[in-house]
Structures are given as C-alpha cells and as structure tokens.
Design a protein around this motif. Sequence first.
Motif, PDB file in Angstrom:
ATOM      1  N   GLN A  13     -38.226 -51.259 -54.510  1.00 15.48           N
ATOM      2  CA  GLN A  13     -38.790 -49.894 -55.321  1.00 15.48           C
ATOM      3  C   GLN A  13     -37.955 -48.687 -54.496  1.00 15.48           C
ATOM      4  O   GLN A  13     -38.303 -48.611 -53.477  1.00 15.48           O
ATOM      5  CB  GLN A  13     -40.151 -49.780 -55.378  1.00 15.48           C
ATOM      6  CG  GLN A  13     -40.839 -51.054 -56.006  1.00 15.48           C
ATOM      7  CD  GLN A  13     -42.468 -50.850 -55.797  1.00 15.48           C
ATOM      8  OE1 GLN A  13     -43.087 -50.234 -54.832  1.00 15.48           O
ATOM      9  NE2 GLN A  13     -43.175 -51.275 -56.726  1.00 15.48           N
ATOM     10  N   ASN A  14     -37.639 -47.564 -55.336  1.00 19.67           N
ATOM     11  CA  ASN A  14     -37.035 -46.666 -54.746  1.00 19.67           C
ATOM     12  C   ASN A  14     -37.845 -45.490 -55.012  1.00 19.67           C
ATOM     13  O   ASN A  14     -37.712 -44.818 -55.955  1.00 19.67           O
ATOM     14  CB  ASN A  14     -35.575 -46.202 -54.972  1.00 19.67           C
ATOM     15  CG  ASN A  14     -35.156 -45.286 -54.240  1.00 19.67           C
ATOM     16  OD1 ASN A  14     -35.580 -44.851 -53.224  1.00 19.67           O
ATOM     17  ND2 ASN A  14     -33.846 -44.666 -54.606  1.00 19.67           N
ATOM     18  N   ARG A  15     -39.295 -45.203 -54.184  1.00 21.85           N
ATOM     19  CA  ARG A  15     -40.024 -43.942 -54.526  1.00 21.85           C
ATOM     20  C   ARG A  15     -39.943 -43.210 -53.319  1.00 21.85           C
ATOM     21  O   ARG A  15     -41.243 -42.969 -52.724  1.00 21.85           O
ATOM     22  CB  ARG A  15     -41.185 -44.362 -55.147  1.00 21.85           C
ATOM     23  CG  ARG A  15     -41.115 -45.299 -56.338  1.00 21.85           C
ATOM     24  CD  ARG A  15     -42.386 -45.819 -56.713  1.00 21.85           C
ATOM     25  NE  ARG A  15     -42.499 -46.392 -58.232  1.00 21.85           N
ATOM     26  CZ  ARG A  15     -43.109 -47.531 -58.549  1.00 21.85           C
ATOM     27  NH1 ARG A  15     -43.849 -47.903 -57.694  1.00 21.85           N
ATOM     28  NH2 ARG A  15     -42.911 -47.897 -59.816  1.00 21.85           N
ATOM     29  N   ALA A  16     -39.032 -42.745 -52.764  1.00 25.27           N
ATOM     30  CA  ALA A  16     -38.976 -41.641 -51.617  1.00 25.27           C
ATOM     31  C   ALA A  16     -39.978 -40.677 -51.585  1.00 25.27           C
ATOM     32  O   ALA A  16     -40.668 -40.283 -50.653  1.00 25.27           O
ATOM     33  CB  ALA A  16     -37.625 -41.288 -51.198  1.00 25.27           C
ATOM     34  N   TRP A  17     -40.235 -40.342 -52.971  1.00 29.66           N
ATOM     35  CA  TRP A  17     -41.379 -39.324 -53.120  1.00 29.66           C
ATOM     36  C   TRP A  17     -42.552 -39.623 -52.526  1.00 29.66           C
ATOM     37  O   TRP A  17     -43.436 -38.587 -52.356  1.00 29.66           O
ATOM     38  CB  TRP A  17     -41.268 -38.644 -54.531  1.00 29.66           C
ATOM     39  CG  TRP A  17     -41.723 -39.770 -55.551  1.00 29.66           C
ATOM     40  CD1 TRP A  17     -40.793 -40.520 -56.257  1.00 29.66           C
ATOM     41  CD2 TRP A  17     -43.002 -40.004 -55.947  1.00 29.66           C
ATOM     42  NE1 TRP A  17     -41.339 -41.509 -56.983  1.00 29.66           N
ATOM     43  CE2 TRP A  17     -42.550 -41.189 -56.986  1.00 29.66           C
ATOM     44  CE3 TRP A  17     -44.003 -39.810 -55.621  1.00 29.66           C
ATOM     45  CZ2 TRP A  17     -43.974 -41.863 -57.504  1.00 29.66           C
ATOM     46  CZ3 TRP A  17     -45.134 -40.504 -56.424  1.00 29.66           C
ATOM     47  CH2 TRP A  17     -45.013 -41.174 -57.017  1.00 29.66           C
TER      48      TRP A  17
END
Length: 54
Positions: free
Chosen positions: A19-23
């Motif tokens: 998952q790419n959810r840096a926020w």
Amino acid sequence: MAVLSCGHTQHLRHQPPWQNRAWVLDAVQRRTRIGTNFTCGWCVAALAETPKDF
C-alpha cells in the motif's frame, strides 16, 4: 482507521509496496482526508460472491 458508511472499518496504513499511503504519516494530510470515500473491500468481496441471475 476509517469507519465506512456500510458499518465496516478499514485500516489505512503505509506499508509499501503493498500500500502506498504516505499521507497517513503526516497529521495535516490525514486531516485533509476526513470525509474521503473509500471502497469497502468486504462489501466488494460479498458482491463478487453473489450469484448473478441471467
């Protein structure tokens, strides 16, 4: 964790490459996502298993 309108919950984590959810790592960016629509994986899976009438 997001509480979805269907009653399910979804954890929103940042764990690349899955998952790419840096926020989620920034409090300001997290607040801007409040009210954002998320697709419920449980409901999608249930719909996929529902027999289709033809």
